[in-house]
Design an enzyme around this catalytic site. Sequence first.
Site, PDB file in Angstrom:
ATOM      1  N   ASP A 126      59.095  26.744  24.371  1.00 25.57           N
ATOM      2  CA  ASP A 126      59.542  27.083  23.013  1.00 25.57           C
ATOM      3  C   ASP A 126      59.784  28.596  22.843  1.00 25.57           C
ATOM      4  O   ASP A 126      59.666  29.362  23.809  1.00 25.57           O
ATOM      5  CB  ASP A 126      58.510  26.540  22.012  1.00 25.57           C
ATOM      6  CG  ASP A 126      59.168  25.954  20.775  1.00 25.57           C
ATOM      7  OD1 ASP A 126      60.269  26.395  20.417  1.00 25.57           O
ATOM      8  OD2 ASP A 126      58.573  25.056  20.157  1.00 25.57           O
ATOM      9  N   ASP A 183      65.728  22.239  14.843  1.00 21.26           N
ATOM     10  CA  ASP A 183      65.040  20.946  14.961  1.00 21.26           C
ATOM     11  C   ASP A 183      65.784  19.852  14.196  1.00 21.26           C
ATOM     12  O   ASP A 183      66.166  20.032  13.046  1.00 21.26           O
ATOM     13  CB  ASP A 183      63.622  21.050  14.382  1.00 21.26           C
ATOM     14  CG  ASP A 183      62.710  21.896  15.253  1.00 21.26           C
ATOM     15  OD1 ASP A 183      63.206  22.515  16.214  1.00 21.26           O
ATOM     16  OD2 ASP A 183      61.504  21.928  14.964  1.00 21.26           O
TER      17      ASP A 183
HETATM   18  C1  GLA Z   1      59.616  24.098  17.512  1.00 23.25           C
HETATM   19  C2  GLA Z   1      60.429  23.135  18.364  1.00 23.25           C
HETATM   20  C3  GLA Z   1      60.046  21.704  18.037  1.00 23.25           C
HETATM   21  C4  GLA Z   1      58.567  21.511  18.278  1.00 23.25           C
HETATM   22  C5  GLA Z   1      57.756  22.528  17.473  1.00 23.25           C
HETATM   23  C6  GLA Z   1      56.295  22.506  17.830  1.00 23.25           C
HETATM   24  O1  GLA Z   1      59.956  24.002  16.178  1.00 23.25           O
HETATM   25  O2  GLA Z   1      61.800  23.342  18.133  1.00 23.25           O
HETATM   26  O3  GLA Z   1      60.794  20.800  18.803  1.00 23.25           O
HETATM   27  O4  GLA Z   1      58.297  21.647  19.645  1.00 23.25           O
HETATM   28  O5  GLA Z   1      58.226  23.846  17.673  1.00 23.25           O
HETATM   29  O6  GLA Z   1      55.570  23.457  17.137  1.00 23.25           O
END
Ligand code: GLA
Length: 372
Positions: A126, A183
Amino acid sequence: MIAPTPPMGWNSWNTFGGEISEELVKETVQAMIEQGFAEAGYRYVNLDDLWQAPERGADDRLVPDPHKFPNGVEAVADFVHSKGLKFGIYSCVGTHTCARVPGSFAHEELDALTFAEWGVDFLKHDYCYLPEGISGPMLYRRMGQALRATGRPMLFSICNWGREEPWKWAASTGAHMWRTGPDIVDTWESICDMGFRQAGLEVYAGPDHWNDPDMLVVGMYGKGNAAVGQTPTDTDYRTHFSLWCLMAAPLLMGCDVRNLKPAAREIMLNREVIAVDQDPLGRQGFRVGDSWLVGEVWAKPLADGSVAVGLFNRHDTERQLVGVAWESLGIHDRRACIVRDLWAHEDVGEFRGSYSQYVEPHGCALIRLRPA
Ligand code: GLA
Protein backbone atom coordinates in the site's frame (compact mmCIF):
# COMPACT_ATOMS: atom_id res chain seq x y z
CA MET A 1 6.26 -16.47 -14.66
CA ILE A 2 4.32 -15.82 -11.46
CA ALA A 3 1.25 -14.32 -13.13
CA PRO A 4 1.02 -15.47 -16.76
CA THR A 5 -2.71 -14.73 -16.56
CA PRO A 6 -4.46 -12.24 -14.24
CA PRO A 7 -4.32 -13.43 -10.60
CA MET A 8 -7.57 -14.81 -9.13
CA GLY A 9 -8.57 -15.27 -5.51
CA TRP A 10 -10.07 -13.55 -2.48
CA ASN A 11 -9.09 -10.60 -0.30
CA SER A 12 -10.41 -9.83 3.17
CA TRP A 13 -10.72 -6.04 2.97
CA ASN A 14 -13.98 -5.21 1.17
CA THR A 15 -16.24 -7.11 3.49
CA PHE A 16 -14.29 -7.62 6.68
CA GLY A 17 -11.91 -4.69 7.12
CA GLY A 18 -10.08 -5.38 10.39
CA GLU A 19 -12.48 -8.16 11.46
CA ILE A 20 -10.20 -10.95 10.30
CA SER A 21 -8.90 -14.10 11.98
CA GLU A 22 -7.45 -17.53 11.45
CA GLU A 23 -11.00 -18.86 11.72
CA LEU A 24 -12.24 -16.59 8.94
CA VAL A 25 -9.44 -17.66 6.62
CA LYS A 26 -10.12 -21.33 7.27
CA GLU A 27 -13.86 -20.98 6.70
CA THR A 28 -13.26 -18.96 3.55
CA VAL A 29 -10.86 -21.54 2.16
CA GLN A 30 -13.40 -24.26 2.91
CA ALA A 31 -16.14 -22.30 1.16
CA MET A 32 -13.91 -21.58 -1.83
CA ILE A 33 -13.29 -25.28 -2.24
CA GLU A 34 -16.85 -26.49 -1.58
CA GLN A 35 -18.44 -23.97 -3.90
CA GLY A 36 -16.08 -24.62 -6.78
CA PHE A 37 -14.11 -21.38 -6.70
CA ALA A 38 -10.78 -23.08 -6.14
CA GLU A 39 -11.38 -25.37 -9.08
CA ALA A 40 -12.42 -22.43 -11.27
CA GLY A 41 -9.01 -20.82 -10.69
CA TYR A 42 -9.50 -18.61 -7.62
CA ARG A 43 -6.39 -19.64 -5.75
CA TYR A 44 -4.99 -16.71 -3.76
CA VAL A 45 -6.36 -16.26 -0.24
CA ASN A 46 -5.21 -12.82 0.83
CA LEU A 47 -5.21 -11.07 4.18
CA ASP A 48 -5.39 -7.30 3.89
CA ASP A 49 -4.60 -4.61 6.46
CA LEU A 50 -4.88 -5.13 10.24
CA TRP A 51 -3.49 -8.64 10.45
CA GLN A 52 -0.60 -6.99 12.35
CA ALA A 53 -0.18 -6.16 16.02
CA PRO A 54 0.21 -2.41 16.72
CA GLU A 55 3.98 -2.68 17.35
CA ARG A 56 6.93 -4.60 15.92
CA GLY A 57 8.50 -7.28 18.12
CA ALA A 58 11.77 -7.03 20.06
CA ASP A 59 13.59 -8.46 17.03
CA ASP A 60 12.08 -5.65 14.94
CA ARG A 61 9.94 -8.13 12.99
CA LEU A 62 6.27 -7.62 12.15
CA VAL A 63 4.05 -9.44 14.63
CA PRO A 64 0.62 -10.85 13.83
CA ASP A 65 -2.23 -9.68 16.06
CA PRO A 66 -2.26 -12.39 18.77
CA HIS A 67 -6.04 -12.31 19.20
CA LYS A 68 -6.78 -12.71 15.49
CA PHE A 69 -3.94 -15.12 14.74
CA PRO A 70 -3.09 -16.96 17.98
CA ASN A 71 -1.03 -19.55 16.08
CA GLY A 72 0.83 -17.01 13.98
CA VAL A 73 0.73 -16.37 10.26
CA GLU A 74 2.79 -19.37 9.26
CA ALA A 75 0.09 -21.71 10.57
CA VAL A 76 -2.47 -19.92 8.42
CA ALA A 77 -0.23 -20.13 5.35
CA ASP A 78 0.35 -23.83 6.03
CA PHE A 79 -3.38 -24.43 6.20
CA VAL A 80 -4.00 -22.58 2.93
CA HIS A 81 -1.20 -24.52 1.23
CA SER A 82 -2.50 -27.83 2.59
CA LYS A 83 -5.70 -27.14 0.65
CA GLY A 84 -3.79 -26.54 -2.57
CA LEU A 85 -4.24 -22.75 -2.51
CA LYS A 86 -1.86 -19.81 -2.19
CA PHE A 87 -1.53 -17.32 0.64
CA GLY A 88 -1.24 -13.56 0.40
CA ILE A 89 -0.48 -10.82 2.88
CA TYR A 90 -0.42 -7.02 3.02
CA SER A 91 2.03 -4.28 3.94
CA CYS A 92 2.86 -0.72 2.99
CA VAL A 93 5.78 1.31 1.60
CA GLY A 94 5.30 3.89 4.36
CA THR A 95 6.16 3.91 8.03
CA HIS A 96 2.61 2.74 8.74
CA THR A 97 -0.15 1.00 6.80
CA CYS A 98 -3.32 2.85 5.86
CA ALA A 99 -5.00 1.53 9.03
CA ARG A 100 -1.97 2.76 11.02
CA VAL A 101 -0.18 -0.39 12.10
CA PRO A 102 3.55 -0.78 11.30
CA GLY A 103 4.51 -0.41 7.62
CA SER A 104 7.61 -1.71 5.85
CA PHE A 105 9.59 1.49 5.27
CA ALA A 106 13.26 0.94 6.20
CA HIS A 107 12.35 -2.66 7.08
CA GLU A 108 11.92 -3.96 3.55
CA GLU A 109 14.59 -6.66 3.71
CA LEU A 110 13.52 -7.96 7.10
CA ASP A 111 9.83 -7.97 6.20
CA ALA A 112 10.39 -9.66 2.85
CA LEU A 113 12.47 -12.30 4.61
CA THR A 114 9.78 -12.77 7.26
CA PHE A 115 7.09 -13.17 4.59
CA ALA A 116 9.26 -15.68 2.73
CA GLU A 117 9.83 -17.66 5.94
CA TRP A 118 6.11 -17.72 6.64
CA GLY A 119 5.41 -19.10 3.17
CA VAL A 120 3.75 -16.02 1.72
CA ASP A 121 2.97 -16.19 -2.04
CA PHE A 122 1.51 -12.72 -2.65
CA LEU A 123 2.21 -9.27 -1.22
CA LYS A 124 -0.16 -6.34 -1.64
CA HIS A 125 1.84 -3.21 -0.90
CA ASP A 126 0.00 0.00 0.00
CA TYR A 127 0.87 3.71 -0.16
CA CYS A 128 0.16 5.46 3.17
CA TYR A 129 2.42 7.33 5.66
CA LEU A 130 5.10 8.02 3.09
CA PRO A 131 8.57 9.15 4.13
CA GLU A 132 9.46 12.55 2.68
CA GLY A 133 11.62 13.01 -0.36
CA ILE A 134 11.42 9.52 -1.86
CA SER A 135 9.35 8.97 -4.99
CA GLY A 136 6.69 6.27 -5.32
CA PRO A 137 8.67 4.32 -7.91
CA MET A 138 11.73 4.33 -5.63
CA LEU A 139 9.72 3.18 -2.60
CA TYR A 140 8.26 0.27 -4.55
CA ARG A 141 11.64 -0.56 -6.04
CA ARG A 142 12.97 -1.14 -2.51
CA MET A 143 10.35 -3.77 -1.72
CA GLY A 144 10.54 -5.28 -5.21
CA GLN A 145 14.26 -5.80 -4.72
CA ALA A 146 13.84 -7.18 -1.18
CA LEU A 147 11.25 -9.72 -2.35
CA ARG A 148 13.46 -10.85 -5.21
CA ALA A 149 16.44 -11.22 -2.91
CA THR A 150 14.58 -13.75 -0.72
CA GLY A 151 14.59 -16.22 -3.59
CA ARG A 152 10.95 -17.13 -2.89
CA PRO A 153 8.57 -16.40 -5.78
CA MET A 154 6.06 -13.89 -4.42
CA LEU A 155 3.51 -12.03 -6.49
CA PHE A 156 4.03 -8.28 -5.95
CA SER A 157 0.86 -6.19 -6.08
CA ILE A 158 1.23 -2.42 -5.98
CA CYS A 159 -1.58 -0.40 -4.42
CA ASN A 160 -0.87 3.29 -4.96
CA TRP A 161 -4.30 4.08 -6.40
CA GLY A 162 -3.02 5.04 -9.84
CA ARG A 163 -0.91 7.90 -8.49
CA GLU A 164 2.16 8.83 -10.57
CA GLU A 165 0.85 6.66 -13.44
CA PRO A 166 2.10 3.29 -12.14
CA TRP A 167 1.35 1.61 -15.48
CA LYS A 168 4.48 3.39 -16.76
CA TRP A 169 6.92 2.19 -14.08
CA ALA A 170 5.37 -0.45 -11.82
CA ALA A 171 6.49 -3.48 -13.84
CA SER A 172 10.06 -2.20 -13.64
CA THR A 173 9.94 -2.48 -9.82
CA GLY A 174 9.07 -6.17 -10.18
CA ALA A 175 5.32 -5.69 -9.74
CA HIS A 176 2.92 -8.15 -11.34
CA MET A 177 -0.11 -5.89 -10.95
CA TRP A 178 -0.84 -2.32 -9.92
CA ARG A 179 -3.95 -0.46 -8.92
CA THR A 180 -5.12 2.09 -11.48
CA GLY A 181 -7.47 4.10 -9.27
CA PRO A 182 -8.94 4.69 -5.81
CA ASP A 183 -10.71 2.07 -3.70
CA ILE A 184 -13.77 0.50 -5.28
CA VAL A 185 -16.99 0.66 -3.28
CA ASP A 186 -20.11 -1.43 -3.62
CA THR A 187 -22.11 0.82 -5.97
CA TRP A 188 -22.90 0.92 -9.69
CA GLU A 189 -21.19 4.32 -10.02
CA SER A 190 -17.96 3.03 -8.53
CA ILE A 191 -18.03 -0.09 -10.72
CA CYS A 192 -18.35 2.11 -13.84
CA ASP A 193 -15.72 4.57 -12.66
CA MET A 194 -13.13 1.87 -11.88
CA GLY A 195 -13.89 -0.22 -14.96
CA PHE A 196 -14.31 2.28 -17.75
CA ARG A 197 -11.33 4.37 -16.60
CA GLN A 198 -9.13 1.53 -17.93
CA ALA A 199 -9.58 2.93 -21.44
CA GLY A 200 -6.18 3.58 -22.97
CA LEU A 201 -4.26 1.55 -20.38
CA GLU A 202 -4.43 -1.63 -22.49
CA VAL A 203 -0.98 -0.98 -23.93
CA TYR A 204 0.61 -1.41 -20.48
CA ALA A 205 -0.84 -4.83 -19.58
CA GLY A 206 0.23 -8.32 -20.53
CA PRO A 207 1.41 -11.62 -19.08
CA ASP A 208 3.04 -11.07 -15.66
CA HIS A 209 2.09 -7.37 -15.49
CA TRP A 210 -1.55 -6.34 -15.15
CA ASN A 211 -3.59 -3.21 -14.60
CA ASP A 212 -5.72 -3.63 -11.48
CA PRO A 213 -9.04 -1.77 -11.30
CA ASP A 214 -9.40 -3.13 -7.71
CA MET A 215 -11.24 -6.05 -6.18
CA LEU A 216 -14.61 -7.42 -7.16
CA VAL A 217 -17.62 -6.21 -5.20
CA VAL A 218 -19.82 -8.90 -6.77
CA GLY A 219 -21.95 -10.56 -4.09
CA MET A 220 -21.46 -7.94 -1.36
CA TYR A 221 -25.04 -6.64 -1.70
CA GLY A 222 -24.35 -3.74 0.61
CA LYS A 223 -22.72 -5.77 3.36
CA GLY A 224 -19.33 -4.95 4.83
CA ASN A 225 -16.52 -2.48 4.65
CA ALA A 226 -16.92 -1.19 1.10
CA ALA A 227 -20.69 -0.69 1.26
CA VAL A 228 -21.40 3.01 1.15
CA GLY A 229 -24.28 3.72 -1.17
CA GLN A 230 -27.05 2.15 -3.15
CA THR A 231 -26.60 -1.60 -3.36
CA PRO A 232 -25.94 -2.90 -6.88
CA THR A 233 -28.31 -5.38 -8.52
CA ASP A 234 -27.37 -8.72 -10.04
CA THR A 235 -27.42 -7.02 -13.45
CA ASP A 236 -24.89 -4.48 -12.15
CA TYR A 237 -22.71 -7.28 -10.80
CA ARG A 238 -22.88 -9.20 -14.08
CA THR A 239 -21.76 -6.07 -15.96
CA HIS A 240 -18.99 -5.55 -13.38
CA PHE A 241 -17.70 -9.08 -13.88
CA SER A 242 -17.95 -8.84 -17.68
CA LEU A 243 -16.00 -5.60 -17.65
CA TRP A 244 -13.23 -6.92 -15.39
CA CYS A 245 -12.85 -9.99 -17.60
CA LEU A 246 -12.68 -7.89 -20.77
CA MET A 247 -10.00 -5.80 -19.03
CA ALA A 248 -7.88 -8.86 -18.18
CA ALA A 249 -8.17 -7.61 -14.62
CA PRO A 250 -7.14 -9.59 -11.55
CA LEU A 251 -10.25 -11.31 -10.17
CA LEU A 252 -10.02 -10.97 -6.40
CA MET A 253 -13.35 -11.55 -4.70
CA GLY A 254 -14.15 -9.14 -1.91
CA CYS A 255 -17.39 -10.71 -0.70
CA ASP A 256 -18.13 -13.11 2.15
CA VAL A 257 -17.69 -16.36 0.22
CA ARG A 258 -19.17 -18.33 3.12
CA ASN A 259 -22.54 -16.64 2.72
CA LEU A 260 -22.93 -16.07 -0.97
CA LYS A 261 -26.20 -15.75 -2.85
CA PRO A 262 -26.57 -18.24 -5.72
CA ALA A 263 -26.82 -15.45 -8.32
CA ALA A 264 -23.46 -13.99 -7.29
CA ARG A 265 -21.85 -17.42 -7.24
CA GLU A 266 -23.14 -18.10 -10.73
CA ILE A 267 -21.71 -14.81 -11.99
CA MET A 268 -18.21 -15.38 -10.60
CA LEU A 269 -18.17 -19.03 -11.66
CA ASN A 270 -19.15 -18.49 -15.30
CA ARG A 271 -16.39 -20.48 -16.97
CA GLU A 272 -16.84 -18.92 -20.40
CA VAL A 273 -16.47 -15.43 -18.97
CA ILE A 274 -13.53 -16.40 -16.77
CA ALA A 275 -11.89 -17.84 -19.89
CA VAL A 276 -12.00 -14.36 -21.46
CA ASP A 277 -10.14 -12.95 -18.46
CA GLN A 278 -7.67 -15.83 -18.33
CA ASP A 279 -7.06 -16.06 -22.07
CA PRO A 280 -3.38 -16.97 -22.61
CA LEU A 281 -2.80 -14.18 -25.12
CA GLY A 282 -3.10 -11.81 -22.15
CA ARG A 283 -4.39 -8.78 -24.00
CA GLN A 284 -6.43 -6.23 -22.11
CA GLY A 285 -9.60 -5.15 -23.89
CA PHE A 286 -9.76 -1.79 -25.61
CA ARG A 287 -12.58 0.66 -26.00
CA VAL A 288 -14.05 0.44 -29.48
CA GLY A 289 -15.99 3.54 -28.60
CA ASP A 290 -19.51 4.65 -29.15
CA SER A 291 -19.79 2.83 -32.44
CA TRP A 292 -22.33 3.38 -35.20
CA LEU A 293 -25.11 2.69 -32.75
CA VAL A 294 -25.47 4.30 -29.36
CA GLY A 295 -23.86 2.53 -26.43
CA GLU A 296 -20.44 1.61 -25.28
CA VAL A 297 -18.43 -1.20 -26.88
CA TRP A 298 -15.25 -2.93 -25.70
CA ALA A 299 -13.27 -5.69 -27.38
CA LYS A 300 -10.60 -8.16 -26.26
CA PRO A 301 -8.66 -10.19 -28.85
CA LEU A 302 -8.24 -13.83 -27.79
CA ALA A 303 -5.56 -16.41 -28.47
CA ASP A 304 -7.63 -18.59 -30.81
CA GLY A 305 -8.36 -15.74 -33.23
CA SER A 306 -11.78 -14.94 -31.81
CA VAL A 307 -12.69 -11.63 -30.19
CA ALA A 308 -14.67 -11.09 -26.98
CA VAL A 309 -16.94 -8.07 -27.25
CA GLY A 310 -18.89 -6.30 -24.52
CA LEU A 311 -21.93 -4.27 -25.51
CA PHE A 312 -22.74 -2.00 -22.58
CA ASN A 313 -25.80 0.08 -21.73
CA ARG A 314 -24.88 2.60 -19.05
CA HIS A 315 -28.36 4.16 -18.98
CA ASP A 316 -30.35 3.87 -15.76
CA THR A 317 -33.76 3.29 -17.26
CA GLU A 318 -33.84 2.83 -21.03
CA ARG A 319 -33.24 -0.31 -23.02
CA GLN A 320 -30.68 0.39 -25.71
CA LEU A 321 -29.71 -1.09 -29.06
CA VAL A 322 -25.93 -1.56 -28.98
CA GLY A 323 -23.90 -2.86 -31.88
CA VAL A 324 -20.46 -3.53 -33.18
CA ALA A 325 -19.17 -3.34 -36.74
CA TRP A 326 -16.62 -5.96 -37.80
CA GLU A 327 -14.38 -3.27 -39.30
CA SER A 328 -13.86 -1.67 -35.89
CA LEU A 329 -12.39 -4.99 -34.72
CA GLY A 330 -10.12 -5.49 -37.70
CA ILE A 331 -12.34 -8.21 -39.15
CA HIS A 332 -13.18 -7.99 -42.85
CA ASP A 333 -16.67 -6.74 -43.52
CA ARG A 334 -17.82 -9.75 -45.51
CA ARG A 335 -16.35 -12.33 -43.16
CA ALA A 336 -19.02 -14.51 -41.55
CA CYS A 337 -18.65 -14.84 -37.77
CA ILE A 338 -20.34 -17.11 -35.28
CA VAL A 339 -21.64 -15.06 -32.39
CA ARG A 340 -21.74 -16.80 -29.01
CA ASP A 341 -23.52 -15.32 -25.98
CA LEU A 342 -21.25 -16.02 -23.00
CA TRP A 343 -23.93 -15.40 -20.37
CA ALA A 344 -26.60 -17.51 -22.10
CA HIS A 345 -24.02 -20.16 -23.03
CA GLU A 346 -25.36 -20.47 -26.56
CA ASP A 347 -24.48 -19.60 -30.13
CA VAL A 348 -26.76 -16.83 -31.36
CA GLY A 349 -26.04 -17.45 -35.05
CA GLU A 350 -23.84 -16.49 -37.96
CA PHE A 351 -23.53 -12.81 -38.86
CA ARG A 352 -21.73 -10.70 -41.46
CA GLY A 353 -20.46 -7.14 -41.10
CA SER A 354 -21.99 -6.33 -37.75
CA TYR A 355 -23.95 -7.52 -34.78
CA SER A 356 -26.33 -5.64 -32.53
CA GLN A 357 -28.80 -6.41 -29.82
CA TYR A 358 -30.95 -4.72 -27.20
CA VAL A 359 -29.26 -4.40 -23.83
CA GLU A 360 -31.15 -3.71 -20.60
CA PRO A 361 -30.30 -0.68 -18.39
CA HIS A 362 -26.93 -1.21 -16.63
CA GLY A 363 -26.62 -4.41 -18.66
CA CYS A 364 -23.89 -5.91 -20.75
CA ALA A 365 -24.09 -8.39 -23.59
CA LEU A 366 -20.87 -10.34 -23.61
CA ILE A 367 -20.28 -12.16 -26.87
CA ARG A 368 -17.47 -14.03 -28.53
CA LEU A 369 -17.03 -13.54 -32.28
CA ARG A 370 -15.45 -16.47 -34.02
CA PRO A 371 -14.58 -16.01 -37.71
CA ALA A 372 -16.38 -18.91 -39.44
C1 GLA B 1 -6.02 1.27 1.12
C2 GLA B 1 -6.16 0.26 -0.01
C3 GLA B 1 -7.31 -0.69 0.28
C4 GLA B 1 -7.07 -1.39 1.60
C5 GLA B 1 -6.86 -0.37 2.72
C6 GLA B 1 -6.43 -1.01 4.00
O1 GLA B 1 -7.11 2.13 1.17
O2 GLA B 1 -6.37 0.94 -1.22
O3 GLA B 1 -7.45 -1.62 -0.76
O4 GLA B 1 -5.94 -2.22 1.48
O5 GLA B 1 -5.89 0.60 2.37
O6 GLA B 1 -6.20 -0.09 5.00
